[in-house]
Design an enzyme around this catalytic site. Structure first.
Site, PDB file in Angstrom:
ATOM      1  N   LYS A  22       0.845  -1.209   0.000  1.00 58.79           N
ATOM      2  CA  LYS A  22       0.000   0.000   0.000  1.00 58.79           C
ATOM      3  C   LYS A  22       0.877   1.255   0.000  1.00 58.79           C
ATOM      4  CE  LYS A  22      -1.777   1.387   4.045  1.00 58.79           C
ATOM      5  NZ  LYS A  22      -1.474   2.776   4.441  1.00 58.79           N
ATOM      6  N   ASN A  23       1.898   1.266   0.858  1.00 56.87           N
ATOM      7  CA  ASN A  23       2.682   2.484   1.054  1.00 56.87           C
ATOM      8  C   ASN A  23       3.736   2.719  -0.025  1.00 56.87           C
ATOM      9  OD1 ASN A  23       1.083   2.972   3.206  1.00 56.87           O
ATOM     10  ND2 ASN A  23       2.618   2.503   4.764  1.00 56.87           N
ATOM     11  N   CYS A 117      -4.549  12.309  13.199  1.00 58.71           N
ATOM     12  CA  CYS A 117      -5.307  11.052  13.118  1.00 58.71           C
ATOM     13  C   CYS A 117      -5.141  10.373  14.477  1.00 58.71           C
ATOM     14  CB  CYS A 117      -4.806  10.181  11.980  1.00 58.71           C
ATOM     15  SG  CYS A 117      -3.280   9.324  12.369  1.00 58.71           S
ATOM     16  N   ARG A 122       0.724  14.329  13.451  1.00 57.45           N
ATOM     17  CA  ARG A 122       1.194  14.057  12.084  1.00 57.45           C
ATOM     18  C   ARG A 122       1.222  15.309  11.220  1.00 57.45           C
ATOM     19  NH1 ARG A 122      -1.053   8.439  10.095  1.00 57.45           N
ATOM     20  NH2 ARG A 122       0.838   8.530   8.854  1.00 57.45           N
ATOM     21  N   ASP A 306       4.968   0.271  12.194  1.00 55.84           N
ATOM     22  CA  ASP A 306       3.749  -0.353  11.656  1.00 55.84           C
ATOM     23  C   ASP A 306       3.612  -1.817  12.072  1.00 55.84           C
ATOM     24  OD1 ASP A 306       3.648   1.435   8.461  1.00 55.84           O
ATOM     25  OD2 ASP A 306       3.229   2.013  10.522  1.00 55.84           O
ATOM     26  N   ARG A 398      -8.438  -0.650   4.981  1.00 52.87           N
ATOM     27  CA  ARG A 398      -7.551   0.333   4.353  1.00 52.87           C
ATOM     28  C   ARG A 398      -6.197  -0.267   4.041  1.00 52.87           C
ATOM     29  NH1 ARG A 398      -7.049   5.790   7.362  1.00 52.87           N
ATOM     30  NH2 ARG A 398      -5.632   5.895   5.614  1.00 52.87           N
TER      31      ARG A 398
HETATM   32  C1  EPZ Z   1       4.314   6.814   6.619  1.00 52.84           C
HETATM   33  O1  EPZ Z   1       3.537   7.813   7.219  1.00 52.84           O
HETATM   34  C2  EPZ Z   1       3.399   5.619   6.437  1.00 52.84           C
HETATM   35  N1  EPZ Z   1       2.297   5.986   5.553  1.00 52.84           N
HETATM   36  C3  EPZ Z   1       2.876   5.182   7.805  1.00 52.84           C
HETATM   37  O2  EPZ Z   1       2.101   4.022   7.605  1.00 52.84           O
HETATM   38  C4  EPZ Z   1       4.061   4.823   8.693  1.00 52.84           C
HETATM   39  O3  EPZ Z   1       3.572   4.484   9.982  1.00 52.84           O
HETATM   40  C5  EPZ Z   1       5.005   6.017   8.787  1.00 52.84           C
HETATM   41  O4  EPZ Z   1       5.410   6.431   7.464  1.00 52.84           O
HETATM   42  C6  EPZ Z   1       6.263   5.695   9.577  1.00 52.84           C
HETATM   43  O5  EPZ Z   1       6.918   4.598   9.001  1.00 52.84           O
HETATM   44  C7  EPZ Z   1       2.521   6.023   4.206  1.00 52.84           C
HETATM   45  O6  EPZ Z   1       3.612   5.772   3.732  1.00 52.84           O
HETATM   46  C8  EPZ Z   1       1.345   6.365   3.350  1.00 52.84           C
HETATM   47  P1  EPZ Z   1       6.308  10.108   8.776  1.00 52.84           P
HETATM   48  P2  EPZ Z   1       4.102   9.324   7.271  1.00 52.84           P
HETATM   49  O7  EPZ Z   1       6.192  11.391   8.042  1.00 52.84           O
HETATM   50  O8  EPZ Z   1       4.982   9.579   6.123  1.00 52.84           O
HETATM   51  C9  EPZ Z   1       6.695  13.442  12.088  1.00 52.84           C
HETATM   52  C10 EPZ Z   1       0.247   2.674   7.798  1.00 52.84           C
HETATM   53  O9  EPZ Z   1      -0.023   2.028   8.770  1.00 52.84           O
HETATM   54  N2  EPZ Z   1       6.584  14.425  10.995  1.00 52.84           N
HETATM   55  O10 EPZ Z   1       7.442   9.189   8.478  1.00 52.84           O
HETATM   56  O11 EPZ Z   1       2.943  10.216   7.503  1.00 52.84           O
HETATM   57  C11 EPZ Z   1       5.413  12.653  12.301  1.00 52.84           C
HETATM   58  O12 EPZ Z   1       4.537  13.358  13.148  1.00 52.84           O
HETATM   59  C12 EPZ Z   1       0.713   4.092   7.927  1.00 52.84           C
HETATM   60  O13 EPZ Z   1       0.263   2.240   6.619  1.00 52.84           O
HETATM   61  C13 EPZ Z   1       6.660  15.783  11.291  1.00 52.84           C
HETATM   62  O14 EPZ Z   1       6.811  16.178  12.442  1.00 52.84           O
HETATM   63  O15 EPZ Z   1       4.981   9.276   8.594  1.00 52.84           O
HETATM   64  C14 EPZ Z   1       5.910  11.373  12.921  1.00 52.84           C
HETATM   65  O16 EPZ Z   1       6.063  11.584  14.322  1.00 52.84           O
HETATM   66  C15 EPZ Z   1       0.413   4.600   9.311  1.00 52.84           C
HETATM   67  N3  EPZ Z   1       6.574  16.685  10.274  1.00 52.84           N
HETATM   68  C16 EPZ Z   1       7.287  11.174  12.294  1.00 52.84           C
HETATM   69  O17 EPZ Z   1       7.641  12.437  11.710  1.00 52.84           O
HETATM   70  C17 EPZ Z   1       6.411  16.303   8.967  1.00 52.84           C
HETATM   71  O18 EPZ Z   1       6.344  17.176   8.069  1.00 52.84           O
HETATM   72  C18 EPZ Z   1       7.314  10.140  11.191  1.00 52.84           C
HETATM   73  O19 EPZ Z   1       6.234  10.427  10.336  1.00 52.84           O
HETATM   74  C19 EPZ Z   1       6.327  14.916   8.691  1.00 52.84           C
HETATM   75  C20 EPZ Z   1       6.427  13.999   9.710  1.00 52.84           C
END
Ligand code: EPZ
Length: 418
Positions: A22-23, A117, A122, A306, A398
């Protein structure tokens, strides 16, 4: 609202096929906005989030041909709208992935901020910061990101936090920027590598994907491609944990063991026997009870956040005490209270869960809160005494293609009720 009814106690045995990731499919579908000729994407999973992304892109004018196996042809030569409205973005945060491609190819975008969420606030500040550094004029007002750019220019971007979709958005934007972009402290997830490979097959010049520094040399335009999405490492890990928890023997096919080393090591530590081939992994628990393991989630290649809920579920019935520390998201323990209602012995201390394994869980009506938490509850239902009802399973749909069919194939007693 759909529910899953699970009667625990059956060891899982047999073979299942793993779906595309998915990702990886989500950013790759967004990347088709960058090309002015059609792309053909295969091994796309049948998931609600994919349908959402296809309808979001369709509203912009991307033309789709989808066959019965969900191979998708996407043609972005007639895109006429450059926005992602709140009512769509709120159902899927990954909609933010259209931001970089829209600015890079069309010079404008009007994308809703993806609110928080269940698992955390996020924010997407790092996506915006990077695009501004590349020359985009971005205003954030009334819940929307409004962006303009004549042509993005290359920049050196040092990410304060490792962000998967942040790295993906900026990498996509940089493919059509003037000059060279460096992304330092980039996410190294396999899905980032898959996206980079897809973009390079479209004519991009990307080096270093999978390392902490990605170098993108901008080009004038990208063309459509044929690309097959890599296997889903989280779906793979989820079914292997299900086998370990139920004392069974399961072979997962059409996957890649090299995508989840950290998870496999933990399952070995829990006492599983694991064999692997080019595109399959077999886990044999031989009727044994798993040993408790300690988990510390971190960005790839460390243990994936995850998979935290799934290992939490395993630890609830393992022998010994397991400690799980969640360092990526601030609120990713929503499954804990539900597992406690099933008799799990868990103590939360800040971002660490201390779990004393019990002999068995008791079935109970529980509620899914987010995608991976709900997977953890399903796994708990597979071993609980009695019939567990998992409510709000739209979260599961999802991220897991036909979960009850695949689990039934492995001998689980599970059915969906409407
Ligand atoms: C991706 O989310 C995945 N989703 C998530 O999978 C996964 O849990 C996550 O990466 C971590 O591996 C997709 O790829 C569609 P991040 P993402 O930006 O990119 C902070 C699932 O179960 N952050 O790596 O949204 C954020 O708050 C989903 O399939 C900022 O502060 O996660 C978090 O604490 C759930 N500012 C950390 O970074 C930003 O601009 C990591 O988030 C971006 C992120």
């Amino acid at each position: 609202m759909d529910k899953l009814l699970i009667t625990g106690g059956n060891p899982l045995n047999g073979e299942i096929r793993i779906s595309g990731a998915k990702n990886a499919a989500l950013p790759i579908l967004a990347a088709t906005l960058l090309a002015d000729t059609p792309s053909y994407i295969s091994n796309v999973p049948h998931l609600r989030d994919i349908t959402t992304m296809v309808s979001l892109l369709g509203r912009m004018g991307v033309e789709f041909i989808v066959d019965e196996k969900l191979n998708i042809e996407a043609n972005s030569s007639n895109v006429h709208t450059f926005n992602a409205p709140y009512e769509m973005v709120k159902t899927m945060r990954a909609s933010i992935l259209v931001l970089g491609p829209l600015i890079a190819r069309f010079g404008k975008a009007h994308v809703s901020l993806p609110g928080g969420c269940a698992i955390g606030a996020r924010p997407v500040n790092l996506h915006i910061q990077g695009l501004r550094a590349m020359g985009a004029d971005i205003q954030v007002e009334e819940g929307y990101i409004t962006a303009q750019a004549k042509r993005l220019h290359g920049a050196t971007l040092c990410m304060d936090i490792v962000t998967v979709t942040g790295t993906e958005n900026l990498m996509m934007a940089a493919t059509l920027a003037e000059g060279v972009t460096l992304i330092e402290n980039a996410a190294r997830e396999p899905e980032v590598i898959d996206l980079a490979n897809c973009l390079n097959s479209m004519g991009a010049h990307i080096e270093g994907a999978g390392t902490g520094t990605i170098r993108i040399e901008g080009v004038e335009k990208l063309s459509g491609t044929h690309y097959s999405v890599l296997p889903d490492r989280i779906e793979t890990g989820t079914y292997l944990v299900a086998a370990a928890m139920t004392g069974g023997k399961v072979k997962v096919k059409k996957t890649d063991a090299g995508l989840l080393d950290a998870v496999l090591l933990k399952l070995l530590e829990a006492g599983a026997t694991i064999t692997r081939g080019d595109d399959w992994i077999e886990l044999d628990m031989q009727g044994r009870r798993p040993r408790a393991v300690d988990i510390h989630t971190s960005p790839y290649p460390a243990f994936p956040t995850d998979m935290q809920a799934q290992l939490t579920a395993m630890n609830t019935i393992a022998s010994g005490v397991g400690m799980l520390t969640e360092t990526v998201f601030e609120n990713r323990f929503m499954h804990i209270s539900e597992l406690q209602r099933m008799g799990a012995n868990i103590r939360l201390e800040g971002n660490t869960a201390i779990i004393n394994g019990v002999e068995s869980l008791q079935a109970a009506p529980v509620m899914a809160t987010d995608l991976r938490a709900s997977a953890g509850l399903v796994l708990a239902g597979l071993v609980a005494n009695g019939e567990t009802l998992v409510d709000r399973i739209y979260h599961i749909d999802r991220g897991y293609e036909r979960i009850e069919e695949k689990l039934t194939q492995l001998g689980a007693q599970i059915c969906r009720s409407h």
